[in-house]
Design a protein around this motif. Structure first.
Motif, mmCIF file in Angstrom:
data_model
loop_
_atom_site.group_PDB
_atom_site.id
_atom_site.type_symbol
_atom_site.label_atom_id
_atom_site.label_comp_id
_atom_site.label_asym_id
_atom_site.label_seq_id
_atom_site.Cartn_x
_atom_site.Cartn_y
_atom_site.Cartn_z
ATOM 1 N N LEU A 198 1.365 -1.248 0.164
ATOM 2 C CA LEU A 198 -0.456 -0.373 -0.098
ATOM 3 C C LEU A 198 0.973 1.531 0.091
ATOM 4 O O LEU A 198 0.994 2.123 -0.768
ATOM 5 C CB LEU A 198 -0.717 -0.031 1.188
ATOM 6 N N LYS A 199 1.545 1.127 0.641
ATOM 7 C CA LYS A 199 2.830 2.305 0.666
ATOM 8 C C LYS A 199 3.395 2.118 -0.320
ATOM 9 O O LYS A 199 3.417 3.552 -0.808
ATOM 10 C CB LYS A 199 3.888 2.322 1.774
ATOM 11 N N LYS A 200 3.794 1.323 -1.095
ATOM 12 C CA LYS A 200 4.676 1.907 -2.696
ATOM 13 C C LYS A 200 3.504 2.377 -3.470
ATOM 14 O O LYS A 200 4.016 2.625 -4.420
ATOM 15 C CB LYS A 200 4.565 0.744 -2.941
ATOM 16 N N GLN A 201 2.132 1.928 -3.930
ATOM 17 C CA GLN A 201 1.172 2.427 -4.014
ATOM 18 C C GLN A 201 0.969 4.312 -3.897
ATOM 19 O O GLN A 201 0.664 4.889 -5.055
ATOM 20 C CB GLN A 201 -0.742 1.199 -4.298
ATOM 21 N N VAL A 202 0.509 4.219 -2.851
ATOM 22 C CA VAL A 202 0.889 5.941 -2.363
ATOM 23 C C VAL A 202 1.773 6.554 -3.289
ATOM 24 O O VAL A 202 1.777 7.344 -3.385
ATOM 25 C CB VAL A 202 0.389 5.788 -0.275
ATOM 26 N N ILE A 203 3.100 5.930 -2.563
ATOM 27 C CA ILE A 203 4.241 6.441 -3.494
ATOM 28 C C ILE A 203 4.517 6.697 -4.750
ATOM 29 O O ILE A 203 4.940 8.217 -4.999
ATOM 30 C CB ILE A 203 5.673 6.710 -3.013
ATOM 31 N N ASN A 204 3.962 5.717 -5.787
ATOM 32 C CA ASN A 204 3.521 5.601 -6.882
ATOM 33 C C ASN A 204 2.971 6.873 -7.570
ATOM 34 O O ASN A 204 3.162 7.723 -8.201
ATOM 35 C CB ASN A 204 2.955 4.609 -7.360
ATOM 36 N N ILE A 205 1.458 7.363 -6.847
ATOM 37 C CA ILE A 205 0.912 8.469 -7.133
ATOM 38 C C ILE A 205 0.962 9.754 -6.364
ATOM 39 O O ILE A 205 1.012 11.064 -6.952
ATOM 40 C CB ILE A 205 -0.730 8.048 -6.043
ATOM 41 N N ILE A 206 1.511 9.925 -5.928
ATOM 42 C CA ILE A 206 2.129 11.568 -5.354
ATOM 43 C C ILE A 206 3.106 11.586 -6.016
ATOM 44 O O ILE A 206 3.815 12.946 -6.122
ATOM 45 C CB ILE A 206 2.421 11.043 -3.878
ATOM 46 N N SER A 207 4.254 10.664 -6.201
ATOM 47 C CA SER A 207 5.051 10.723 -6.710
ATOM 48 C C SER A 207 5.005 11.270 -8.687
ATOM 49 O O SER A 207 5.456 11.988 -9.081
ATOM 50 C CB SER A 207 6.368 9.286 -7.250
ATOM 51 N N GLY A 208 4.001 11.333 -9.617
ATOM 52 C CA GLY A 208 3.720 11.337 -10.075
ATOM 53 C C GLY A 208 2.864 12.501 -10.011
ATOM 54 O O GLY A 208 2.383 12.982 -11.675
ATOM 55 N N HIS A 209 2.269 13.138 -9.563
ATOM 56 C CA HIS A 209 2.022 14.310 -8.952
ATOM 57 C C HIS A 209 2.447 15.429 -8.129
ATOM 58 O O HIS A 209 2.280 15.903 -7.595
ATOM 59 C CB HIS A 209 0.016 14.260 -8.398
ATOM 60 N N ARG A 210 2.520 16.872 -8.760
ATOM 61 C CA ARG A 210 3.306 17.786 -8.117
ATOM 62 C C ARG A 210 1.798 18.492 -7.324
ATOM 63 O O ARG A 210 2.390 19.546 -6.939
ATOM 64 C CB ARG A 210 4.053 18.586 -9.314
ATOM 65 N N THR A 211 0.673 18.953 -8.281
ATOM 66 C CA THR A 211 0.111 19.852 -7.766
ATOM 67 C C THR A 211 -1.360 19.052 -6.712
ATOM 68 O O THR A 211 -2.139 18.212 -7.525
ATOM 69 C CB THR A 211 -0.793 20.466 -9.054
ATOM 70 N N GLY A 212 -1.303 19.494 -6.225
ATOM 71 C CA GLY A 212 -2.577 18.612 -5.243
ATOM 72 C C GLY A 212 -3.355 20.500 -4.465
ATOM 73 O O GLY A 212 -3.095 21.631 -4.536
ATOM 74 N N VAL A 213 -4.885 19.628 -3.626
ATOM 75 C CA VAL A 213 -5.010 20.451 -2.354
ATOM 76 C C VAL A 213 -4.783 20.645 -1.623
ATOM 77 O O VAL A 213 -4.477 19.643 -0.624
ATOM 78 C CB VAL A 213 -6.542 20.203 -2.746
#
Length: 142
Positions: A6-21
């Motif tokens: 699950l941690k790897k999946q999270v890191i994959n998502i946050i690594s691919g997105h720089r802009t957030g809310v």
């Protein structure tokens, strides 16, 4: 082992997105704004000016929420919802590490005293909209 996956999946998502809310609390109500995010492992960093309204909000109430992802394809994009505690990080190392030339419109350089980072330490991270699966939750905090 499930948490590591699950941690790897999270890191994959946050690594691919720089802009957030980023949502903080103002007068006991949510206050959201778009921010730029960097990360080291699961800790998020967002550059900001020291003399902003959000700094006052976070000093009064450090509990924040961050949404990252869900940018390109729309309804089927995976994204993370992070509930955490925010603090101010003025580390010279961090300021140099994440400095980007585009920041010059707000700061004189990486040593500008008004340049700092919001540091978000996650307590709970939820992955949502992952291939039609139900939300998955990674609990890290207290």
């Amino acid at each position: 082992m499930a948490n590591q996956n699950l941690k790897k999946q999270v890191i994959n998502i946050i690594s691919g997105h720089r802009t957030g809310v980023l949502s903080s609390v103002e007068n006991n109500k949510p206050h959201s704004r778009y921010m730029t995010f960097y990360h080291e492992d699961l800790t998020l960093y967002s550059p900001t000016q020291m003399d902003t309204e959000k700094m006052d909000e976070i000093e009064k109430n450090p509990h924040v929420s961050v949404l990252l992802g869900y940018e390109e394809k729309g309804q089927s994009d995976s994204y993370v919802e992070i509930a955490g505690t925010c603090s101010i990080n003025n580390s010279e190392t961090l300021k140099k590490q994440f400095w980007d030339e585009s920041f010059q419109q707000w700061f004189e350089g990486p040593m500008d005293p008004n340049y700092a980072f919001l540091q978000v330490q996650p307590d709970v991270i939820r992955i949502l909209n992952r291939n039609g699966e139900p939300a998955q939750e990674l609990t890290l905090g207290k």
